[in-house]
Design a protein around this motif. Sequence first.
Motif, PDB file in Angstrom:
ATOM      1  N   LEU A  54      -6.132   2.021   2.622  1.00  0.00           N
ATOM      2  CA  LEU A  54      -6.683   2.134   1.273  1.00  0.00           C
ATOM      3  C   LEU A  54      -5.934   1.249   0.291  1.00  0.00           C
ATOM      4  O   LEU A  54      -6.528   0.569  -0.561  1.00  0.00           O
ATOM      5  N   VAL A  55      -4.577   1.244   0.411  1.00  0.00           N
ATOM      6  CA  VAL A  55      -3.781   0.377  -0.463  1.00  0.00           C
ATOM      7  C   VAL A  55      -4.116  -1.088  -0.216  1.00  0.00           C
ATOM      8  O   VAL A  55      -4.297  -1.881  -1.154  1.00  0.00           O
ATOM      9  N   LEU A  56      -4.185  -1.457   1.078  1.00  0.00           N
ATOM     10  CA  LEU A  56      -4.506  -2.855   1.394  1.00  0.00           C
ATOM     11  C   LEU A  56      -5.904  -3.235   0.906  1.00  0.00           C
ATOM     12  O   LEU A  56      -6.116  -4.331   0.365  1.00  0.00           O
ATOM     13  N   ASN A  92       3.729  -6.945  -6.122  1.00  0.00           N
ATOM     14  CA  ASN A  92       4.639  -5.813  -6.344  1.00  0.00           C
ATOM     15  C   ASN A  92       3.897  -4.487  -6.217  1.00  0.00           C
ATOM     16  O   ASN A  92       4.423  -3.505  -5.674  1.00  0.00           O
ATOM     17  N   SER A  93       2.672  -4.457  -6.724  1.00  0.00           N
ATOM     18  CA  SER A  93       1.879  -3.229  -6.591  1.00  0.00           C
ATOM     19  C   SER A  93       1.593  -2.923  -5.133  1.00  0.00           C
ATOM     20  O   SER A  93       1.560  -1.756  -4.714  1.00  0.00           O
ATOM     21  N   GLY A 137       2.567   0.350  -3.204  1.00  0.00           N
ATOM     22  CA  GLY A 137       1.553   1.111  -2.471  1.00  0.00           C
ATOM     23  C   GLY A 137       1.985   1.413  -1.043  1.00  0.00           C
ATOM     24  O   GLY A 137       1.747   2.510  -0.517  1.00  0.00           O
ATOM     25  N   ILE A 138       2.606   0.381  -0.404  1.00  0.00           N
ATOM     26  CA  ILE A 138       3.087   0.613   0.973  1.00  0.00           C
ATOM     27  C   ILE A 138       4.186   1.676   0.980  1.00  0.00           C
ATOM     28  O   ILE A 138       4.218   2.576   1.847  1.00  0.00           O
ATOM     29  N   LEU A 139       5.112   1.583   0.002  1.00  0.00           N
ATOM     30  CA  LEU A 139       6.166   2.596  -0.090  1.00  0.00           C
ATOM     31  C   LEU A 139       5.570   3.978  -0.337  1.00  0.00           C
ATOM     32  O   LEU A 139       6.021   4.988   0.244  1.00  0.00           O
ATOM     33  N   GLY A 166       5.656  10.765   5.052  1.00  0.00           N
ATOM     34  CA  GLY A 166       6.730  11.741   5.211  1.00  0.00           C
ATOM     35  C   GLY A 166       6.329  13.108   4.706  1.00  0.00           C
ATOM     36  O   GLY A 166       6.652  14.145   5.330  1.00  0.00           O
ATOM     37  N   ILE A 167       5.610  13.113   3.547  1.00  0.00           N
ATOM     38  CA  ILE A 167       5.163  14.398   3.008  1.00  0.00           C
ATOM     39  C   ILE A 167       4.164  15.049   3.960  1.00  0.00           C
ATOM     40  O   ILE A 167       4.230  16.269   4.238  1.00  0.00           O
TER      41      ILE A 167
END
Length: 733
Positions: free
Chosen positions: A36-38, A323-324, A328-330, A337-338
């Motif tokens: 989704l981020v990509l 940077n966004s 987004g990847i982070l 993890g959540i």
Amino acid sequence: MDASPDIPQDRGPRFAGWLHGGHLLAFAVFAGALLLVLATWHTVRQREVRAAEARFVAMTGEVTDLLVQRLVEYELVARGGAALFASVSRPTPQQWASYVEGMDLEARFPAMLGLGFAAYVDGGRIAAFQLDRRDAGDGYFEVYPRGKRDTYAPVLFLEPRTPANMRAVGFDMHSEPTRQAALQSALETGAARLTGPVRLLQDGTARTTGLLLYLPVFRSGEAPSDAAARRMLMQGWVYVPFRVRPFVTAALGNIHPEARFRVYDVTGGQAVLLFTNASAPAEGQEPAFRYERTLQQYGRDWRIQFESPPVEVAAPRLPALRNSLLLGILASMLLYGIAWSLAQTEARARTIARRLTEDYRRSEQRFRGAMQYSAIGMALLDSHGAIVEANPAMGGIVGRDPKALQGLTLRSLFCDGEDDAVRVPTPAPDEAGTRRATRRIQHDDGPPRYVHLTYAAVPGNIGQDVAELVQLEDITERMRAEARVHALNRTLEARVALRTRELSQANQELESFAYSVSHDLRAPLRAIDGFSRILAERHGAVLDDSGRDYLTRVRRAAGRMGELIDAMLKMSRLTRGDMRLEVVDLSRLAAEIADDLRAEDAERPVEFVIQPGLTTTGDATLLRNLLSNLLANAWKFTREREPARIEFGRFEDSGEYFVQDNGAGFDQAYVDKLFRPFQRLHSQEAYAGHGIGLATVKRIVERHGGAIRAEGAEGEGALFRFTLRAEAHGEGR
């Protein structure tokens, strides 16, 4: 694998299944979030690239429009020079210099070398033309380069009178093919035409590209529809020489200094470079976009090739998008993890995922799509008209931070006294509930701005009071442009009134001059005639034959001077007074004039051929004067012909009236002198007259909106053609 001693043996399979299902769920969430981020990053990047490309294409249109606008301004300068020929049959060098000096060309058009005029001269008249120019006070005038050509286009005027411009005076533009092609095209079309790239005479041997814009000038003021008539009435061309590079620089000014482009002349299929400010790109600095526009102006085809900066410069927001993407990847990894930590409760994980997905979708749709990246000011209003949220474009319009606008009513931003004052009538809402209005809105750091408002109903989130979306389009520059156009129209009206008043004053001065001629010159003539008559009567006996002959010549000269004064006054009255338009039977007038001529000299056998049924609309008195002069002129010059023949009629193909005779005729090389006052092609002893008959005819024809021309040869008679268009012009009504 053996079971762990810390885990009961009966719970091992269930724990292993939970571990496997939780891992897959977390990995699926991570993969979905990452995709989704990509996808979002790719979509936003493509949108940013498309927006940058749209800005680049818009910039190419603005640059092209500026070049076209500057060419139109050059045409207007040329038309101003052509207008000078409409008021004066051929301006003097002083009149031309005064007009160009008033235009202030150096300050307004730095690329323009001056404003000039090139005459249209038939090949057979070039020698007489050069002599005429010298007799007119132009000094030694010679057309160059030498050589025999069918037609010539020598430069008569070129102002300002710099040394470089003076070198061009006398140059025959028909001697150079590129210039000749543009001259012929302007003559054939009757419109302004531009040359291909040439080396201007002012530049000498310098490698500078120049262009010339030609505008044909006709004696009738406007270009005739017939090609033969255009050549017959052609006076010459007003032209504007200019250099290409300063022309482009001045046209753009400080607008889009970053624009890189090349201009090619592609007329006829061959591309010739006119201008470039785009150097070869360095390695790794290829342009992000290339765009090409084609212009068709003044008979030439131009192709303009634009290049944008590299993609990092053309779309400056792309680094921020990278940077966004990292964020987004982070965020995806954090979500992974959540999800991993919360995987033990499947229902809870699904609820969190749906909520995050729904919030993300709404946030993306509302803020990114409709607000954040819009170039038009936008705001969300609640049911009371207060601003819930505003985008940066709206903050720029009012000069405030968008967050500071939250909670303010939109009505409070309008200028005082304009809460209900609508500059453009507000229509009723359409079927979708959209309303539009134009208001003046406050700006914290500058003058008020005019904005066009568009209201549309939109739904808000659950529990959020959002009722309307308003779009604010800044139209201040458009309103100012309209105001400037109105001011320019008022200025033009004032200048027209001033020129009309000056013309009226000039007519009054002409009448005063005619009055002075009529009264102040007659008194000395009467004295000369009276005293010479008394001298002949009282003292004629003491004079010898030579003395009496001298007295007779003095009295005859005084009488002719009186006749010339009467003729000059009669001709001047033709330009004063209103015309009384009515239907006039020209055939009947011609027959009456022919009868009068026969009555004066009944013994002459002259054949009159008058075409019946010729009528027109005009002033009957002036038209009788016109036909009387033409027929009397033919009567006079057929005196030595037997049989003599005079014909009056109309050509069906061209619609021209004509008077033709088989009399003495004239030399066609001196046809221009026929219609000038007191110009004679035959001696007074051979054919008596005052030399104003044909000048009177020309003025009457022109007052009726027509034109006259003559054809003839010595000993073969003469043909006078003329048109009458008083009804089309509506003069005197």
